[in-house]
Enzyme design. Structure first.
Site, mmCIF file in Angstrom:
data_model
loop_
_atom_site.group_PDB
_atom_site.id
_atom_site.type_symbol
_atom_site.label_atom_id
_atom_site.label_comp_id
_atom_site.label_asym_id
_atom_site.label_seq_id
_atom_site.Cartn_x
_atom_site.Cartn_y
_atom_site.Cartn_z
ATOM 1 N N ARG A 238 0.082 -7.553 11.759
ATOM 2 C CA ARG A 238 -0.546 -6.497 10.975
ATOM 3 C C ARG A 238 -0.715 -5.273 11.873
ATOM 4 O O ARG A 238 -1.028 -5.404 13.066
ATOM 5 C CB ARG A 238 -1.924 -6.931 10.466
ATOM 6 C CG ARG A 238 -1.913 -7.916 9.309
ATOM 7 C CD ARG A 238 -1.398 -7.276 8.013
ATOM 8 N NE ARG A 238 -1.442 -8.192 6.886
ATOM 9 C CZ ARG A 238 -0.408 -8.935 6.470
ATOM 10 N NH1 ARG A 238 0.765 -8.874 7.087
ATOM 11 N NH2 ARG A 238 -0.538 -9.710 5.415
ATOM 12 N N GLU A 267 0.267 1.549 5.958
ATOM 13 C CA GLU A 267 1.634 1.501 5.398
ATOM 14 C C GLU A 267 1.624 2.038 3.968
ATOM 15 O O GLU A 267 0.678 1.781 3.237
ATOM 16 C CB GLU A 267 2.120 0.046 5.367
ATOM 17 C CG GLU A 267 2.278 -0.563 6.730
ATOM 18 C CD GLU A 267 2.565 -2.073 6.650
ATOM 19 O OE1 GLU A 267 2.833 -2.584 5.548
ATOM 20 O OE2 GLU A 267 2.502 -2.716 7.704
ATOM 21 N N HIS A 285 8.060 -3.472 7.019
ATOM 22 C CA HIS A 285 7.312 -4.693 6.645
ATOM 23 C C HIS A 285 8.194 -5.673 5.861
ATOM 24 O O HIS A 285 7.949 -5.972 4.687
ATOM 25 C CB HIS A 285 6.057 -4.333 5.829
ATOM 26 C CG HIS A 285 5.042 -5.437 5.801
ATOM 27 N ND1 HIS A 285 3.692 -5.209 5.756
ATOM 28 C CD2 HIS A 285 5.187 -6.791 5.817
ATOM 29 C CE1 HIS A 285 3.043 -6.368 5.731
ATOM 30 N NE2 HIS A 285 3.937 -7.344 5.763
HETATM 31 C C1 8YV Z 1 4.702 -10.138 2.843
HETATM 32 C C2 8YV Z 1 3.162 -10.697 4.849
HETATM 33 O O1 8YV Z 1 5.691 -9.208 2.851
HETATM 34 O O2 8YV Z 1 2.741 -12.873 4.074
HETATM 35 C C3 8YV Z 1 2.318 -11.903 4.677
HETATM 36 O O3 8YV Z 1 1.170 -11.893 5.162
HETATM 37 O O4 8YV Z 1 2.795 -9.796 5.498
HETATM 38 C C4 8YV Z 1 4.521 -10.630 4.234
HETATM 39 O O5 8YV Z 1 5.106 -11.863 4.209
HETATM 40 C C5 8YV Z 1 3.565 -9.664 2.058
HETATM 41 O O6 8YV Z 1 2.320 -9.891 2.568
HETATM 42 C C6 8YV Z 1 3.659 -10.184 0.671
HETATM 43 O O7 8YV Z 1 2.491 -10.022 -0.048
#
Ligand code: 8YV
Length: 319
Positions: A238, A267, A285
């Site tokens: 993150r 983001e 991302h």
């Molecule tokens: C996704 C992510 O793109 O799973 C996570 O925490 O950051 C990524 O896999 C995203 O969060 C999907 O909601």
């Protein structure tokens, strides 16, 4: 009567097929991003919400959720977009999708490492812009990854897969976790009890920790100063774990040779300093963005919902 599930984003076809089969699914075929107000209105009468990390469940949003909503089954492993304390207080069940995205995210992390170390973004931009004119022994010389030390903050599910792949590059693994892992999970990785102790051992530093108040801005100017000169920083966890101003200053001075980043503060409106630098390799991302993994994430979220509505404990309950 089938339970009503609000699905905030367009999910893979196979996942939506199962959703339609087993639930009264409120889908979002145009994948329009909801504001919190719109999401709250769309959730009226729903039994559960299946969101992505793009929807924020602050204490205020949770307090305003319709009384019918019993669960938030995230399509993500990270759940820093959900105020879990507020969810618990409200009696909401919250789940995530661990494990199924570890391979994809580790793959992307290796790509960030290679992209940063071997100047992947710079080279690509050069070729596309027709600015590649000649060759010389000093042209586009980067850092070799093979045999270097990889420091991982957060040697958990994703971090352990990254470590395994990195061992294929003969890298020595160092890590910092709040607690030391058992030897079978360490697989030879060297534990450091504090981030400060880890930093001097990182030719490449990779973040795989969760975003919490404790890890927020973990990479700050003081810790950057402890890295070896010319270290490389990558982040597929993150954006919150990095102090952008401090990293950008280090990328400008050369203290940090390059950064490979897939996640950012705020983001997609990221700190413009990253775009202006040649020594950044920037991705939007996409850590879990493979067909296989996105299907698996959806199925995992549905397994959790199935358990909840069958009166069983969902496997991936986080609140
Ligand atoms: C996704 C992510 O793109 O799973 C996570 O925490 O950051 C990524 O896999 C995203 O969060 C999907 O909601």
């Amino acid at each position: 009567m089938k339970p009503v599930v609000l699905v905030t984003r367009k999910l893979p076809d196979a996942v939506e097929e199962r959703l339609r089969r087993d639930y009264d699914a409120r889908l979002n075929p145009d994948d329009r991003l909801y504001t919190s107000e719109e999401m709250l209105a769309a959730a009226e009468g729903a039994d559960a919400i299946l969101p992505c990390h793009t929807e924020r469940f602050t204490a205020e949003v949770i307090a305003r959720l319709p009384a019918s909503v019993r669960a938030i089954a995230n399509f993500s492993v990270g759940y820093d977009h959900v105020d879990t304390a507020a969810a618990k207080k409200r009696g909401l069940i919250v789940t995530n999708t661990p494990d199924v995205l570890s391979d994809a995210t580790a793959e992307l992390t290796i790509m960030l490492m290679l992209g940063a170390a071997r100047r992947g973004g710079e080279g690509e931009r050069l070729v596309r812009a027709r600015e590649w004119r000649d060759w010389s022994p000093s042209f586009m010389v980067g850092t070799q990854m093979t045999g270097k030390r990889l420091g991982i903050v957060g040697l958990g599910r994703v971090g352990q897969v990254t470590a395994k792949r990195a061992r294929g590059f003969d890298m020595a693994i160092h890590y910092h976790n709040p607690r030391r892992l058992p030897p079978e999970a360490e697989a030879g990785a060297v534990f450091h009890a504090t981030p400060e102790a880890l930093m001097p051992h990182c030719d490449i530093l990779a973040f795989h920790c969760v975003a919490t108040p404790e890890t927020r801005l973990m990479l700050n100017a003081e810790r950057i100063a402890l890295l070896p000169d010319g270290a490389i920083v990558v982040n597929a966890s993150r954006g919150a774990v990095i102090d952008d101003e401090a990293l950008i200053a280090a990328l400008k001075s050369g203290k940090v040779a390059a950064a490979g980043l897939d996640v950012f503060n705020n983001e997609p409106d990221i700190h413009p300093g990253y775009r202006a630098l040649a020594n950044t390799f920037l991705m939007p991302h996409i850590g879990s963005a493979t067909r296989e993994t996105r299907d698996a994430m959806g199925f995992r979220a549905l397994d959790n919902l199935d358990a909840i509505f069958a009166g069983r404990d969902p496997g991936d309950r986080v609140a």
